[in-house]
Design an enzyme around this catalytic site. Structure first.
Site, PDB file in Angstrom:
ATOM      1  N   ARG A  95       0.835  -1.192   0.000  1.00 50.88           N
ATOM      2  CA  ARG A  95       0.000   0.000   0.000  1.00 50.88           C
ATOM      3  C   ARG A  95       0.876   1.251   0.000  1.00 50.88           C
ATOM      4  NH1 ARG A  95      -2.369  -3.747   3.433  1.00 50.88           N
ATOM      5  NH2 ARG A  95      -4.515  -4.334   2.896  1.00 50.88           N
ATOM      6  N   LYS A 122      -1.619  -1.877  10.950  1.00 48.70           N
ATOM      7  CA  LYS A 122      -2.926  -1.793  11.613  1.00 48.70           C
ATOM      8  C   LYS A 122      -3.593  -3.173  11.622  1.00 48.70           C
ATOM      9  CE  LYS A 122      -3.563   3.065  10.471  1.00 48.70           C
ATOM     10  NZ  LYS A 122      -4.412   4.082   9.800  1.00 48.70           N
ATOM     11  N   HIS A 171      -2.370   2.552  -5.616  1.00 48.35           N
ATOM     12  CA  HIS A 171      -3.117   1.350  -5.263  1.00 48.35           C
ATOM     13  C   HIS A 171      -3.349   0.453  -6.479  1.00 48.35           C
ATOM     14  CE1 HIS A 171      -5.657  -0.699  -2.234  1.00 48.35           C
ATOM     15  NE2 HIS A 171      -6.334  -1.121  -3.269  1.00 48.35           N
ATOM     16  N   ARG A 181      -1.496  -2.830  -6.933  1.00 49.56           N
ATOM     17  CA  ARG A 181      -1.966  -4.000  -6.187  1.00 49.56           C
ATOM     18  C   ARG A 181      -2.999  -4.775  -6.998  1.00 49.56           C
ATOM     19  NH1 ARG A 181      -1.169  -4.209  -0.918  1.00 49.56           N
ATOM     20  NH2 ARG A 181      -3.295  -4.796  -0.307  1.00 49.56           N
ATOM     21  N   HIS A 229      -4.325  -9.129   2.632  1.00 46.72           N
ATOM     22  CA  HIS A 229      -5.779  -9.070   2.624  1.00 46.72           C
ATOM     23  C   HIS A 229      -6.387  -9.990   3.667  1.00 46.72           C
ATOM     24  CE1 HIS A 229      -6.503  -7.447  -1.720  1.00 46.72           C
ATOM     25  NE2 HIS A 229      -6.238  -6.512  -0.846  1.00 46.72           N
ATOM     26  N   TYR A 256       1.025 -16.621  13.731  1.00 43.39           N
ATOM     27  CA  TYR A 256       1.508 -17.769  12.947  1.00 43.39           C
ATOM     28  C   TYR A 256       1.553 -17.445  11.463  1.00 43.39           C
ATOM     29  CZ  TYR A 256       1.197 -22.261  10.519  1.00 43.39           C
ATOM     30  OH  TYR A 256       1.381 -23.299   9.654  1.00 43.39           O
TER      31      TYR A 256
END
Length: 389
Positions: free
Chosen positions: A241, A266, A326, A329, A352, A362
């Site tokens: 991003r 985040k 963007h 992506r 995502h 993990y």
């Protein structure tokens, strides 16, 4: 533990496809709808492959194991059981095998097309369609078989490609009917919206896959600041991003990986970006320019690069309202899915995946080696596209 008939009968369908492993490459794949398919996983020529052995209970556990053992004997003799089975189907179908007719159609269709476009069309048929219906006779392929073929493409996340391949199958059949190689076109009975999800629209502007070579060429020729050009190139190589790119400190670069902490993501876990050899070379070049500072891409006065720098650079290159940061992506997702890379690996690389606190710790390093291979292949692909631009 190996499967048993009792254990198989006790299996309940889940919310996604689940594999229940037996032994020596044999497993039972159970779909949310309750379908149960025997699969045999094996390696040949350094590549991992899978073969369908039929459905349960029509094919019992004992019968599936017998077929698996038969194929293992073939492998020991240097024979690829998948290729052998395909060759037998095509031979049995004769000149009316779908693959043979499709190659005739392709030889006729490619006239006047660019070599790159024509090569891509046949490679996609070879990867997505021929393994499913290529060995069947044109008159024996059902609408149901065609739907299953394109839905399998869609299930790995390649929504656009599923629609395109349904159209290609129909084109092959139209050619066959016109040349007396088939009586009718079963694909004509299929309305795409009835069997496939609609192609998802996006609010983020991006160029088409066909326009990618020209965009890469324009980035390389960008006459603005070298740091901005390198930022655009790194974004194309890593498809992170924009916010993750412009605020990246040098401390996140760890050899051949870029470790973005969870606070910047985040999310409950950090994000690992395997760095291709091209990305590593770019960072070495960038280090000579900005390596004394905190950030890979420092701001003009303080802090890191402005969020608008990438966007304004694309404007100056003539891509206003056509491309955003963007957009890289979306391009990467579309192309990697069409090339057949794992949907799970692509989603992890795009960060995502919805992850809770426990699974995130993990999963952040999950599939690192195959993702490393995917990112290197992506960088190599961009190199070929730049040459074509």
């Amino acid at each position: 533990m190996p499967l048993t008939e009792i254990a198989i009968k006790a299996i309940k369908p889940g919310q996604k496809i689940v594999r229940h492993h037996d032994e020596r490459g044999l497993y039972l794949e159970v779909s949310p709808a309750g379908g149960r398919w025997w699969r045999f996983k094996y390696s040949f020529g350094g590549k991992e492959k899978r073969l369908s052995l039929g459905t349960y209970p029509e094919v019992s556990l004992k019968a599936a194991r017998g077929k698996r053992d038969e194929y293992r004997v073939m492998l020991q003799g240097g024979i690829d059981p998948g290729a052998d089975r395909k060759a037998q189907k095509i031979e049995a179908a004769g000149d009316h095998a779908f693959e043979k007719v499709a190659r005739q159609w392709w030889a006729h269709w490619k006239i006047g097309k660019s070599p790159r476009h024509a090569d891509y069309a046949i490679r996609r048929l070879e990867a997505d369609v021929f393994p499913e219906i290529g060995g069947q006779g044109m008159g024996t392929i059902t609408t149901k078989a065609i739907v299953a073929c394109v839905r399998k493409i869609e299930q790995r996340g390649a929504h656009d490609l599923a629609h395109k391949q349904l159209n290609k199958i129909s084109q092959v059949y139209r050619y066959a009917v016109a040349n007396d190689l088939a009586e009718r076109n079963p694909a004509a009975d299929i309305v795409p919206s009835d069997v496939l999800k609609p192609v998802r629209a996006t609010n983020m502007a991006r160029v088409s896959v066909r326009e990618l070579p020209a965009l890469l060429k324009a980035i390389e020729a960008y006459e603005g600041k070298p740091v901005t050009r390198l930022a655009l190139r790194l974004m194309a190589l890593t498809f992170v991003r924009t916010s993750e790119l412009i605020a990246a400190p040098w401390s996140e670069i760890d050899g051949d990986v870029w470790r973005i902490p969870k606070e910047r993501m985040k999310m409950p876990a950090p994000h690992i970006v395997p760095l291709s050899t091209q990305a590593q070379a770019l960072l070495a070049e960038l280090k000579r320019i900005t390596g004394d500072g905190e950030y890979l891409f420092p701001g003009e006065r303080s802090g890191s690069m402005s969020n608008n720098t990438i966007l304004y650079a694309l404007y100056r290159m003539g891509y206003r309202s056509r491309m955003t940061g963007h957009g890289f992506r979306g391009l990467a997702s579309t192309i990697l899915h069409e090339q057949g890379w794992s949907h799970d690996h692509i989603e992890l690389q795009l960060a995502h995946s919805a992850r809770d606190e426990v699974s995130a710790a993990y999963n952040h390093a999950l599939y690192l080696e195959p993702r490393r291979q995917m990112m290197q292949a992506w960088a190599d692909y961009l190199d070929t596209q730049q040459v074509l631009g």
